[in-house]
Design an enzyme around this catalytic site. Structure first.
Site, PDB file in Angstrom:
ATOM      1  N   ASP A  50       6.427  -1.699 -12.947  1.00  0.00           N
ATOM      2  CA  ASP A  50       6.813  -3.071 -12.580  1.00  0.00           C
ATOM      3  C   ASP A  50       6.806  -3.900 -13.856  1.00  0.00           C
ATOM      4  OD1 ASP A  50       6.618  -2.107  -9.930  1.00  0.00           O
ATOM      5  OD2 ASP A  50       4.483  -2.582  -9.912  1.00  0.00           O
TER       6      ASP A  50
ATOM      7  N   SER B 176       3.823   2.700  -9.961  1.00  0.00           N
ATOM      8  CA  SER B 176       4.914   1.743 -10.156  1.00  0.00           C
ATOM      9  C   SER B 176       5.104   1.374 -11.626  1.00  0.00           C
ATOM     10  CB  SER B 176       4.653   0.454  -9.369  1.00  0.00           C
ATOM     11  OG  SER B 176       4.891   0.640  -8.000  1.00  0.00           O
TER      12      SER B 176
ATOM     13  N   SER C 142       9.116   1.416  -8.313  1.00  0.00           N
ATOM     14  CA  SER C 142       9.187   0.513  -9.460  1.00  0.00           C
ATOM     15  C   SER C 142      10.148  -0.636  -9.214  1.00  0.00           C
ATOM     16  CB  SER C 142       9.649   1.278 -10.714  1.00  0.00           C
ATOM     17  OG  SER C 142       8.767   2.333 -11.012  1.00  0.00           O
TER      18      SER C 142
END
Length: 377
Positions: free
Chosen positions: A299, A297, A259
């Site tokens: 993000d 992830s 991440s």
């Protein structure tokens, strides 16, 4: 308020800087501000607290912390903001209200995945006790996270509300500590030691100078994808000088990196929908280093503008007079965001140091000399 004092060590970061990528000769586009950090945007302050704890026998246990960012220091004056997720396998509290209202009303905090609740509580306590926010109103601070469970005993919940308070109380302008600090203490990036990174850009729009800064908590990426200014460094580094994370126990998983949280601050007058567009451009900066927004992830990117002071307040009128650049003039803001994001990630890698954590797991720092040599070639 009587401070909560958990039975573990608290480290409030001091400013310690190694040689930066720029000082090593890495050529990045754009012109940085005086500190090459998000605090080059006037009014923005940043603070960190590390949580480092070993067991009685000396075995590493907690390797985590909290990073705090205040858009206008200790002044409560909400800022226009926008949010974008490249991949949403993560959390940022308060995001729905930011998207709905267009305002970021308080601090942005970054920690580990399982400490969202403790940091949220500590942030609310700080806002109330420091008279930052009207105690009679609901507060929805933005608390973001990435996973540090390879190096940190994440299920031990060692980050407590007091650590959030410490980070907020120590937030300051000027140089920003990077690498193994704050929420980035136990993070891994491209299977090197990762963490906190920051960078800034100064640019002009029709003769007026503006500043934009980015702060990241970098905890993402596969080694083979790591790219520096177009060079596939992750593929070219000799394995002997760039060891992969070392497991202290055979049943544990070596992290790919999962991440990244990014905060973009600027003094360019922008409206919320424009700031959402700015936050989207963080994805391009992440991509230039080799990040691709994997399924695992989180993000999540937020952008805010310190312009239009007082836009939140009620001046006794139903109307506000606001300023904003037009969309036809926004490209320099996009460029600065992409450039500062890329450099902030590389700064995090250069600043981070080898760390041994939970169960003897070790993540090694980026071998800067070899990276610089590859760049020079």
């Amino acid at each position: 308020m009587t401070p909560l004092r958990p039975a573990l060590l608290i480290f409030v970061s001091s400013v310690i800087f190694a040689e930066t990528p720029r000082e090593s000769g890495i050529d990045f586009p754009g012109n940085p501000g005086p500190h090459n950090a998000i605090t080059d945007v006037n009014g923005v302050t940043v603070g960190h607290t590390q949580v480092i704890k070993d067991q009685d026998n000396g075995t590493p246990l907690a390797r985590s912390g909290v990073t705090a960012l205040l858009p206008r220091g200790t002044t409560h004056d909400p800022v226009f903001a926008g949010i974008h997720a490249l991949n949403g396998n993560g959390e940022m509290t308060g995001a729905h209200w930011i998207k709905e209202s267009g305002f970021l009303e308080g601090p942005i905090m970054i920690t580990n995945t399982h400490s969202i609740g403790a940091v949220h509580e500590g942030t609310i306590l700080w806002m109330r006790e420091r008279a930052y926010h009207d105690g009679g109103l609901a507060a929805l601070p933005a608390i973001a996270e990435t996973w540090d469970g390879f190096l940190n005993d994440i299920n031990g919940l060692h980050v407590r509300p007091q650590h959030a308070i410490e980070a907020l109380d120590t937030a300051s302008s000027g140089p920003v500590s990077q690498g193994n600090v704050g929420g980035g203490t136990g993070m891994v990036c491209f299977r090197f030691k990762g963490g906190i990174g920051s960078s800034s850009r100064v640019f002009e729009i029709e003769g007026t100078e503006y500043t934009l800064g980015v702060l990241v908590q970098a905890n993402f990426g596969r080694r083979r994808d790591f790219t520096l200014r177009g060079i596939p460094v992750g593929k070219l580094l000799p394995e002997g000088r760039a060891p992969l994370p070392k497991r202290g126990a055979p049943a544990q998983t070596e992290p790919e990196g999962n991440s990244i949280i990014a905060i973009v601050a600027t003094d360019v007058p922008l409206l919320p929908h424009q700031l959402e567009r700015v936050a989207q451009r963080v994805s391009l900066g992440v991509g230039q280093t080799g990040g691709t927004g994997k399924n695992s992830s989180g993000d999540i990117f937020i952008a805010f503008s310190t312009a239009n002071q007082g836009a939140w307040s009620d001046p006794g009128s139903s109307y506000h007079t606001l300023s904003a650049i037009n969309n036809g003039s926004i490209d320099p803001v996009f460029d600065a965001t992409i450039q500062a994001t890329e450099e902030a990630i590389i700064n995090a890698l250069f600043a981070a140091e080898t760390m041994t954590g939970r169960a003897g797991n070790t993540v090694f720092e980026l071998p800067e000399d070899e990276v610089v040599e590859l760049f020079e070639k």
